[in-house]
Each structure stands twice: as structure tokens, then as C-alpha cells.
Scaffold this motif. Structure first.
Motif, mmCIF file in Angstrom:
data_model
loop_
_atom_site.group_PDB
_atom_site.id
_atom_site.type_symbol
_atom_site.label_atom_id
_atom_site.label_comp_id
_atom_site.label_asym_id
_atom_site.label_seq_id
_atom_site.Cartn_x
_atom_site.Cartn_y
_atom_site.Cartn_z
ATOM 1 N N LEU A 310 0.824 -1.212 0.000
ATOM 2 C CA LEU A 310 0.000 0.000 0.000
ATOM 3 C C LEU A 310 0.859 1.263 0.000
ATOM 4 O O LEU A 310 0.625 2.188 -0.780
ATOM 5 N N VAL A 311 1.873 1.255 0.859
ATOM 6 C CA VAL A 311 2.754 2.429 0.978
ATOM 7 C C VAL A 311 3.682 2.517 -0.235
ATOM 8 O O VAL A 311 3.836 3.578 -0.845
ATOM 9 N N ALA A 312 4.285 1.376 -0.598
ATOM 10 C CA ALA A 312 5.304 1.377 -1.652
ATOM 11 C C ALA A 312 4.720 1.804 -3.000
ATOM 12 O O ALA A 312 5.341 2.566 -3.750
ATOM 13 N N LYS A 313 3.511 1.317 -3.282
ATOM 14 C CA LYS A 313 2.861 1.619 -4.560
ATOM 15 C C LYS A 313 2.660 3.127 -4.728
ATOM 16 O O LYS A 313 2.897 3.683 -5.794
ATOM 17 N N GLN A 314 2.208 3.749 -3.637
ATOM 18 C CA GLN A 314 1.940 5.194 -3.698
ATOM 19 C C GLN A 314 3.218 5.981 -3.942
ATOM 20 O O GLN A 314 3.219 6.938 -4.713
ATOM 21 N N THR A 315 4.304 5.562 -3.273
ATOM 22 C CA THR A 315 5.563 6.306 -3.442
ATOM 23 C C THR A 315 6.090 6.125 -4.859
ATOM 24 O O THR A 315 6.583 7.073 -5.475
ATOM 25 N N LEU A 316 5.983 4.891 -5.372
ATOM 26 C CA LEU A 316 6.438 4.651 -6.748
ATOM 27 C C LEU A 316 5.673 5.563 -7.713
ATOM 28 O O LEU A 316 6.265 6.200 -8.589
ATOM 29 N N GLN A 317 4.355 5.619 -7.510
ATOM 30 C CA GLN A 317 3.517 6.461 -8.376
ATOM 31 C C GLN A 317 3.953 7.924 -8.289
ATOM 32 O O GLN A 317 4.062 8.618 -9.305
ATOM 33 N N ARG A 318 4.253 8.356 -7.066
ATOM 34 C CA ARG A 318 4.699 9.741 -6.852
ATOM 35 C C ARG A 318 5.989 10.003 -7.632
ATOM 36 O O ARG A 318 6.131 11.040 -8.283
ATOM 37 N N ALA A 319 6.908 9.033 -7.592
ATOM 38 C CA ALA A 319 8.190 9.207 -8.292
ATOM 39 C C ALA A 319 7.952 9.221 -9.809
ATOM 40 O O ALA A 319 8.524 10.044 -10.532
ATOM 41 N N GLN A 320 7.097 8.314 -10.286
ATOM 42 C CA GLN A 320 6.827 8.261 -11.737
ATOM 43 C C GLN A 320 6.144 9.552 -12.198
ATOM 44 O O GLN A 320 6.446 10.083 -13.257
ATOM 45 N N ASP A 321 5.238 10.050 -11.365
ATOM 46 C CA ASP A 321 4.557 11.314 -11.702
ATOM 47 C C ASP A 321 5.546 12.470 -11.721
ATOM 48 O O ASP A 321 5.483 13.346 -12.576
ATOM 49 N N ALA A 322 6.471 12.461 -10.753
ATOM 50 C CA ALA A 322 7.454 13.560 -10.679
ATOM 51 C C ALA A 322 8.301 13.587 -11.950
ATOM 52 O O ALA A 322 8.585 14.651 -12.502
ATOM 53 N N ILE A 323 8.668 12.395 -12.419
ATOM 54 C CA ILE A 323 9.476 12.333 -13.654
ATOM 55 C C ILE A 323 8.613 12.734 -14.850
ATOM 56 O O ILE A 323 9.104 13.260 -15.844
ATOM 57 N N GLY A 324 7.315 12.474 -14.727
ATOM 58 C CA GLY A 324 6.409 12.746 -15.844
ATOM 59 C C GLY A 324 6.297 11.548 -16.764
ATOM 60 O O GLY A 324 6.208 11.674 -17.984
ATOM 61 N N MET A 325 6.339 10.365 -16.169
ATOM 62 C CA MET A 325 6.272 9.141 -16.987
ATOM 63 C C MET A 325 4.854 8.830 -17.427
ATOM 64 O O MET A 325 4.647 8.069 -18.356
ATOM 65 N N THR A 326 3.885 9.393 -16.709
ATOM 66 C CA THR A 326 2.495 9.065 -17.027
ATOM 67 C C THR A 326 1.725 10.352 -17.319
ATOM 68 O O THR A 326 0.940 10.800 -16.486
#
Ligand code: TYM
Length: 329
Positions: A310-326
Motif C-alpha cells: 500500500l505504501v510502496a505503490k503510492q511512493t512509486l507512483q509519486r516518483a513516476q509522476d514527478a518524472i512525468g512518466m504518465t
């Protein structure tokens, strides 16, 4: 309440260094903090070349973690490979760390030299990037470890700061926390080297599951220093000081006070052995019960995996969003 993360590899057997340097702090911290502890099987793959070993070692290590007193009701205990976000963020971390930084890691240089004729995997080299992912995924503020892991936490901080600088504030910058006593337990046969799973002489390493007789024997044969004075001085008297550190960690009495109480090495060695036997006895008893119930261990790890995911998924998403991958549609 601080967010805490620390992990251990399922390679070899857990030893007194792991216990005093890390596991005791994990247990004492679980009621004060929000703690996540991983059995890092992906890290162990860097040196795995036989089938059918790693799964059993993972389950046995889980039994050790619960036996030392980690309570699955308050502590999140999980297996790294059960959470895909570790591998996913691990790659992003590999792209955020430089070849030069990885080349300076003393643990890599050490392990590479010890493996001389053996296969040295690329994973052994990029290992700190995956470790950075382990820590950053959980927004960990504190990482309770032994001394030998400090450089890995430093590189994690550098990677996190570089990522935040490139892509915007995303990761919490963690710090290493080492225990006041036991942060560097030394080999009983070679007190200039740390006690380690990959030790050359079994006699220098006390395993958590060693029988009492074997523990006593290892302490009685411990290498001390040339004169016969019990003094606490890690530089000049590494062997005796290591024993005083261990006895201090096992009994809670400061090293200096213990040094004043002893006039002979022999008595110090046998008291140290007895204190460690007494410390480990209840852990060994609980381990035997726990390891005989593999289904229950799987369930306990399943609960941990759900909470960690639950925690890890959210952080990964945050990192991917920060890079602008999605990018948004
Ligand atoms: P590992 O599996 O080698 O060791 C687990 C923990 O035990 C500590 N330790 C010691 N402490 C005192 N004296 C010793 N002789 C001694 N030997 C080991 C280690 O410092 C560690 O805290 N790379 C890590 C695993 C890891 C990790 C992480 C740790 C992967 N991801 C994220 C913290 C956070 C390792 O190999 O530990």
C-alpha cells in the motif's frame, strides 16, 4: 512517531552482529515508531546460484525475526520480492546514481575481492541502488543499521537529493541510526574484521541458533590481546574490547564498569558466553515453535506484504509522476 525502515538479507544464518547491531533496535523501536522491516531476497539473488535455497532461507529468516520479538500486529514485516515496486523503483535509482559513486562502495570492493574466482554479478555492483529504493519507497526518516551499512545510507541520501533536485521534492531524506553498543560486533577469531555471514572461520561467528555448548566454546576460544589486562580500548585491545561490547550489549552494563570488574580474560570469556547463551535461549525456543508452522509464517508475511504494498505503490507512483512518466490524457 517516526517512519522507520530497515532490512536484512536471507543469506547464511543470522549472527550476533546482526542481532546486536540491528535486530535489537528493530524490536525496541516497534512500539515507538511506524516500522517496516524487509527480508531482502532480491538482494540475496546477487550471490545466489543454486535452485531451491532462497525460499527456505526467507521463511527461516521470517521465523527468526518473529522469534526475536517483532510483533506482526505492530511491525510490518515483508519479503522484498512480494512488492514489485522495489524492482521498479530500483531501476529508477540505478538511473539516478553514477558509475563512479557505485565504484566507491567499500562493501562492493570487499565482496568482489572475496569472490575472487567466483561469478561477480552486475547486481552486486548496482546493489546500493536497490537498497536506496527499499528505503525511499517507505518515506523512511530513520534506518536502524549496524556501522557497516552507513555508506549505503549515505549514498541513498545522495540519490534522493539528486532525484528531488532533478524532478521536484519527492523523497524523504533518511538518516542512519546505529545503536550505542553493538554497532560493530567483531569476529571472535579476528577482532580486526566484523563478524560476518561470509566469515572464513565459523569459530569467530556466533550464530543466533548455535547450541549453548558451541556458543561457550566459541567465546572460550576467542582471540584476546597479548597482555592480561582487562581494559576497554577498541584500538589497542580490540579482542577484549569486543568481548566487553558484547557483554555490555547483553547485560546493559557499560563497558568501562565491566572492565573494572574483571582481572582475567578467562572469566570475562566464560561470563560473556553465559550472557549470550541466556540472551539467545528464549529466542531459540520461539524459533523452533515458529519454524514448525510454515503456513502461519506465510500468513504473517502475507499481512506484512499487504501493508507494505500500500505504501510502496503510492511512493512509486509519486516518483513516476514527478518524472512525468504518465502524462495525463
Ligand atoms: P545484512 O543482511 O548484511 O545485515 C543486516 C543488519 O545487520 C547489521 N550487521 C552488523 N551489525 C553489527 N555488527 C556486525 N558485525 C554486523 N553485521 C551485520 C547490518 O548493519 C544490518 O543492519 N545491505 C543490507 C540489507 C539491506 C538494507 C536495506 C538495510 C537491503 N536494503 C535497506 C537497511 C535498509 C545488508 O546486507 O544487511
Amino acid at each position: 512517531m517516526a517512519r522507520v525502515l530497515s532490512c536484512i538479507q536471507p543469506t547464511g544464518s543470522v549472527h550476533l552482529g546482526n542481532y546486536l547491531g540491528a535486530l535489537t533496535s528493530w524490536v525496541s523501536g516497534q512500539h515507538r515508531n511506524d516500522v517496516f522491516h524487509g527480508i531482502v531476497d532480491l538482494h540475496a539473488l546477487t550471490v545466489t546460484d543454486k535452485p531451491g535455497v532462497i525460499g527456505d532461507q526467507t521463511l527461516q529468516l521470517a521465523a527468526v525475526l518473529f522469534a526475536v520479538g517483532l510483533d506482526p500486529k505492530v511491525a510490518t514485516i515483508f519479503v522484498q520480492s512480494h512488492i514489485p515496486a522495489h524492482s521498479q523503483l530500483g531501476w529508477i535509482m540505478e538511473c539516478t546514481v553514477s558509475f563512479g559513486e557505485l565504484s566507491r562502495m567499500t562493501q562492493f570492493k570487499d565482496k568482489q575481492s572475496k569472490r575472487e574466482a567466483d561469478f561477480v554479478s552486475a547486481g552486486l555492483f548496482t546493489y546500493p541502488a536497490l537498497q536506496a529504493a527499499d528505503i525511499l519507497l517507505y518515506d523512511a526518516e530513520e534506518v536502524p543499521v549496524g556501522d557497516d551499512q552507513k555508506q549505503h545510507i549515505e549514498i541513498t541520501r545522495d540519490i534522493a537529493m539528486r532525484f528531488n533536485h532533478r524532478f521536484g521534492d519527492t523523497f524523504v531524506i533518511p538518516k542512519a541510526v546505529t545503536p550505542p553498543v553493538g554497532a560493530r560486533v567483531m569476529d571472535l577469531q579476528d577482532p580486526s574484521s566484523k563478524m560476518s555471514k561470509s566469515t572464513e572461520s565459523e569459530a569467530g561467528c556466533v550464530y543466533l541458533l548455535d547450541p549453548a555448548e558451541s556458543i561457550m566454546k566459541k567465546f572460550k576460544r576467542a582471540v584476546t590481546d597479548s597482555d592480561n589486562e582487562v581494559v576497554y580500548d577498541r584500538e589497542k585491545k580490540p579482542g577484549v574490547s569486543n568481548l566487553l561490547d558484547i557483554l555490555s550489549a547483553a547485560t546493559g552494563t557499560p563497558q568501562q564498569k565491566l572492565a573494572d570488574e574483571y582481572t582475567q580474560y578467562g572469566k570475562l570469556k566464560s561470563d560473556c558466553g553465559e550472557a549470550v547463551v541466556a540472551l539467545l535461549h528464549p529466542i531459540q525456543k520461539r524459533y523452533t515453535e515458529l519454524v514448525s508452522e510454515p503456513a502461519q509464517l506465510h500468513d504473517m508475511l502475507g499481512i506484512g506484504a499487504q501493508r507494505a504494498e500500500l505504501v510502496a505503490k503510492q511512493t512509486l507512483q509519486r516518483a513516476q509522476d514527478a518524472i512525468g512518466m504518465t502524462p495525463k490524457k
